[in-house]
Enzyme design. Sequence first.
Site, short mmCIF file in Angstrom:
data_model
loop_
_atom_site.label_atom_id
_atom_site.label_comp_id
_atom_site.label_asym_id
_atom_site.label_seq_id
_atom_site.Cartn_x
_atom_site.Cartn_y
_atom_site.Cartn_z
N ASP A 29 7.73 4.16 4.75
CA ASP A 29 6.66 4.70 3.92
C ASP A 29 5.61 5.45 4.74
O ASP A 29 4.41 5.16 4.66
CB ASP A 29 5.97 3.58 3.12
CG ASP A 29 6.95 2.64 2.47
OD1 ASP A 29 8.03 3.10 2.06
OD2 ASP A 29 6.64 1.43 2.36
N GLU A 211 9.49 5.07 -7.87
CA GLU A 211 8.28 4.65 -7.18
C GLU A 211 7.76 5.77 -6.29
O GLU A 211 8.26 6.89 -6.31
CB GLU A 211 8.54 3.38 -6.36
CG GLU A 211 9.63 3.49 -5.33
CD GLU A 211 9.99 2.14 -4.72
OE1 GLU A 211 9.53 1.11 -5.22
OE2 GLU A 211 10.74 2.14 -3.72
#
Length: 324
Positions: A29, A211
Amino acid sequence: MMRLLTIFLCLLLGTFNDGLTQTNISVHDPVMIKQDSVYYLFCTGRGISVWSSKDMKSWQREKQVFDTLPWGVKAVPGFKNHIWAPDISYHNGLYYLFYSVSAFGKNTSCIGMATTPTLHPADPAFHWTDHGKIIESIPGRDMWNAIDPNVIWDEQDQPWLAFGSFWNGLKLVKLNQSLTAIDTPQQWHTIASRKNNYYMPDSSAGDGAIEAPFIVKRGNYYYLFASIDYCCKGEQSTYKMITGRAEKLTGPYLDKAGIPLVKNGGTILLQGDKDWHGVGHNAVCTFDGIDYLVFHGYDAKDRGRSKLRMEKLDWTTGWPEVVR
């Protein structure tokens, strides 16, 4: 699904071959920003992992953002300072770092925010001020998940926060000018979702695997990037990135075929191949007039380890396309 609590980041592994020699660090991420001549990378990790570089090739590990996060311990049972999916931006003299605190596989989740006037650790002004919890999702109350934040300012300089993972999709909410709370009267929008089993209990993530929203403005459109299918499974990862665009920040976002992203739409931007089992959770970063897609991929040549990747983006067609 979502971030694995067992991912411990930042091992020196791997190489890339996209024309820009990249780093060998293992991340999850990632998001990146540049201050002066230094690039700073923030990623999921204990206390939020931080790296710095002068060339986006050789990276130096910096001190984590938080040694402890007392409010996280109170908000999320079992929280041990493993913080997910940071988002970094600069506005009006401050760096804003949004981040996620969550229980794995549950929407017992919070998004927090911290600020600093500088990212340079040697600067006497360097200090992270934590502003605590901004948004919280609670099982049984909410059909959304408060993780994967991304802040964007609209044309009136109004801040908004995109976020979300699984459940009934990705959300956009208006923030106050200090970015410390939801603005009033509250304005909420669903900007993307995947087909899901709506007979599931509120506490279940379900099978609507979407997401990591990230929004940028280019020309006359706002572009929404998101990740679909499954991360965090190493060699079994199926992560891929989709895009859609809208004339207004609040949507509706449509893909190239005109399908709304709230109705299972999304044009595939990048997906796994023989070299990468899956790719996703991207940011779009601009350095020296060049847009980069910054994300992680699961290396097929290294047992599916998650590693930093960067690709240049081109917008000639009116849509983001990876430069090959």
